[in-house]
Design an enzyme around this catalytic site. Structure first.
Site, PDB file in Angstrom:
ATOM      1  CD  GLU A   1      -2.346   1.469   2.490  1.00  0.00           C
ATOM      2  OE1 GLU A   1      -2.617   0.712   3.424  1.00  0.00           O
ATOM      3  OE2 GLU A   1      -2.263   2.702   2.582  1.00  0.00           O
TER       4      GLU A   1
ATOM      5  CB  CYS B   1      -2.497   5.948   3.064  1.00  0.00           C
ATOM      6  SG  CYS B   1      -3.543   5.116   4.257  1.00  0.00           S
TER       7      CYS B   1
END
Ligand code: NDP
Length: 685
Positions: free
Chosen positions: A263, A302
């Site tokens: 990720e 994120c």
């Protein structure tokens, strides 16, 4: 040990069942607001090959001995215990630059994720060690050769390499599905904020709830650990795309086909609908959401909104509203109650963000916030990593590059105008794959066009409007039950998503063979497997006595026209196919009047139940009900009920029993098929 009282201190790693300091004093980690040292970090001297071995040989077998329900109970106990230490975590969290609200996301959000997996494990998984995946695949006409997919835990270790921004949630959101799957973990937090992860792991280990070897912690570099990963291990990574790519192509990971979940950077977009003009509720909600996403965690998230895609004619009003809102953000040391946004994690990180703002400036002009001169209400202006929210505007986003390429990992977003829904989708897709996008609209047609355009490029898409305004969990919140991850630039990985996340740590295997042997392997009776009928009615048996394959073949019952009419008038279901011979014949599926499907199910129950009080406590539903052959007046029904699987509850006096129920007619054709679900006592009274 009171961590706060002894700081700055040397962080330790928890490996081979003991806390171990690095061989050297280590690198200082500084408070993000004051620059004061919080801790020293170093992992030199650790034998990483042995750390992997310890997890595989000690943690793995201990976890695999437990059933899913036992592991879920373990997660629940752990989550509840961690709540007792919340104040301690919050106090240390402030040093990372997190406000109370930021810490809530990290600490309560992390513990909440653990508890959510505990509850999913109890409610959605059987009390077994192996999972069945999908239905039986019949591979022969005579039912002598079939197949069933199963999922069993990997026998290696999951190595979780985490980012600096969520030292608690980042660990727990990966740990919960891993442990529930039955796989031990080695957690490697990002150095910058590792002191908070280390504190939480200390408390976890002290509870004694996890079996030895289930969790190890490396504070500092992982040295040569990745050189020793093998095919049964898994590596997950959250952080920068550059590091992610390097690790993904690590020799041992490539050569051993080690599962690698990544990720990385994500240029998440928020799209304001063409219908959401200034003055509408959606416009106001959008302003709030963008400002919130820019300032929560100082934009070091994120999932934060990096690209703000808005109708050209509303852009000016939007910038005005955002400038006004962002201008009110109180920036300072999060230890102060009034502070709404803290500093970035470190001075280096601020330099990095400033450099990225310079990159973005090639395409866009700054319309709010001065990156060079933070205005703070508290904290150290020199040693603290403060940065005001910075909003940019790019007038020609279609021909721009940097705004779709550069992630400034801080309180930074760029507004970009569009004219048509197509154009909005194109701009969002220029991010080359993101974790999340949001669309603020009250227009179903716009929602459909834009959401379906965005979906293949995103792991999650949130629609915001006036109806969900109060209940929405927001653009930036990954939830335990929803997929977190995105394609392309976002790393191509997937985490969470409820039980999907658990299965990432399990191997799917297709097992083929004769049904009786498949039943022995999977613990579930399947068509064609041996069954035992005759003897005591299976409803008279407690869980202790009942066996998979115990079967009841009932007597018969003939369905009459009077039955159908009685059922129709009694229930009010007078659909023409049951009541009108001519109309029923005109229907392509029927050859005259037919019995109600629910009448068949009711008659079946009448045939198979044992009426007296006994171990069967309740019928709590049916699964996969299908009516396969029409039943006409004069047809004769019979039921074959077979114990399909038995799932004793770990912490109750009963369990669930699933029965394969097949209703046939006088020719042997199956007229209805379904699973009957019952609660059954563990022992007889
Ligand atoms: P890094 O990619 O440098 O670090 C992420 C993690 O990887 C850390 O735990 C780090 O440990 C570890 N790591 C770094 N090098 C190695 C290696 N060779 N072997 C094993 N582990 C390694 O990212 P940062 O945390 O420094 O953040 C940098 C940028 O990444 C941010 O500015 C942002 O752009 C992006 N980022 C993106 C996130 C997202 O979720 N999309 C989250 C966080 C960051 P250590 O800290 O000890 O070096």
């Amino acid at each position: 040990m009171n961590v706060m009282a002894t700081r700055p201190r040397r962080l330790e790693s928890y490996v081979h069942g003991a806390w171990a300091a690095g061989a050297r004093e280590g690198v200082p980690l500084l408070d993000a607001s004051t620059g004061a040292p919080v801790a020293f970090i170093d992992s030199s001297g650790i034998d990483f090959k042995a750390v992997l071995g310890y997890g595989r040989e000690t943690g793995g077998p201990a976890l695999r001995r437990l059933s899913f329900h036992e592991r879920a109970a373990m997660l629940k106990a752990l989550g509840q215990k961690l709540l007792d230490f919340k104040e301690e975590f919050y106090a240390l969290s402030a040093a990372t630059g997190a406000t109370k609200a930021d810490s809530w996301v990290d600490i309560d959000g992390g513990i909440g994720t653990l508890l959510s997996y505990a509850s999913k494990g109890r409610r959605e998984l059987p009390n077994t060690r192996v999972l069945l995946d999908g239905d039986v695949e019949p591979l022969s006409k005579d039912q002598t050769f079939s197949a069933q997919h199963i999922l069993s835990p990997l026998q290696g270790v999951a190595v979780h390499i985490n980012a600096f921004n969520f030292p608690c949630w980042g660990m727990l959101e990966k740990l919960a599905p891993t442990l529930l799957a039955g796989v031990p973990a080695i957690v490697k937090p990002a150095s910058q904020t590792a002191y908070l992860t280390e504190l939480m792991v200390r408390r976890i280990i002290e509870t004694g709830i996890l079996p030895e070897g289930a969790l190890q912690l490396v504070c500092g570099s992982v040295g040569d650990l990745l050189d020793h990963v093998e095919g049964q291990d898994a590596v997950t990574f959250t952080g920068s795309a550059a590091t992610g790519r390097r690790l993904k192509t690590h020799k041992a990971i490539v050569e051993n086909s080690v599962r690698f979940t990544m990720e990385a950077d994500s240029l998440n977009a928020a799209v304001l609908g063409l219908d959401a003009a200034p003055g509408t509720e959606e416009f106001d909600l959008f302003v709030k959401e963008v400002a919130r996403e820019m300032t929560v965690k100082a934009g070091q998230k994120c999932t934060a909104i990096r690209r703000v895609i808005a109708p050209r004619s509303y852009s000016e009003a939007l910038i005005e509203a955002l400038r006004d809102r962002l201008g009110k953000t109180v920036l300072g040391n999060p230890a102060e109650e009034t502070v709404r946004m803290g500093p970035l994690a470190s001075l280096d990180q601020r330099e990095e963000v400033r450099a990225r703002i310079r990159d973005l400036s090639a395409d866009a002009e700054i319309v709010a916030g001065d990156p060079a001169n933070p205005s703070i209400t508290s904290g150290d202006a020199v040693a603290g990593a403060f940065l005001n929210p910075v909003l940019l505007y790019c007038d020609k986003p279609g021909s721009a590059q940097a705004i779709h390429d550069v992630e400034a990992f801080g309180p930074v977003s760029t507004v970009m105008p569009y004219d048509t829904a197509d154009e909005a989708v194109d701009l969002a897709r220029r991010g080359k794959g993101s974790l999340v996008a949001s669309v603020f609209t009250n227009d179903p047609a716009f929602a459909e066009e834009v959401v379906l355009g965005l979906a293949p490029f995103h792991g999650r898409v949130m629609i915001g409007n006036r109806v969900s305004a109060k209940t929405s969990t927001g653009h930036g919140s990954p939830l335990p039950g929803l997929v977190h991850g995105g394609p392309g630039r976002a790393g191509g990985g997937e985490e969470l998503g409820g039980l999907r996340g658990v299965k990432h740590y399990m191997q799917r295997t297709a097992i083929q063979g004769a049904p009786t042997l498949l039943s022995a392997v999977t613990g579930r009776w399947l068509p064609g497997a041996e069954a035992r009928s005759g003897g005591e009615h299976p409803f008279r048996k407690s869980l202790a006595e009942l066996k998979i394959g115990d079967q009841l073949v009932t007597g018969t019952r003939t369905v009459t026209l009077e039955d159908i009419e009685h059922f129709a008038h009694f229930t009010g279901d007078t659909f023409y196919a049951h009541m009108d011979e001519e109309a029923a014949r005109a229907n392509p599926f029927f050859d005259g009047r037919v019995a109600h499907g629910y009448l068949i199910v009711s008659f079946a129950a009448g045939l198979f139940v044992d009426p007296d009080p006994g171990p069967v406590l309740a019928n709590y539903g049916v699964d996969n009900l299908r009516f396969l052959t029409p039943v006409n007046p004069g047809d004769t029904l019979q039921v074959q009920l077979t114990c399909k699987d038995i799932n004793p509850r770990a912490s109750a006096e009963h369990g669930e029993v699933r029965w394969d129920c097949r209703v046939t007619n006088q020719t042997g054709a199956t007229v209805a098929q379904y699973d009957v679900l019952t609660m059954v006592a563990k022992t007889r009274e």
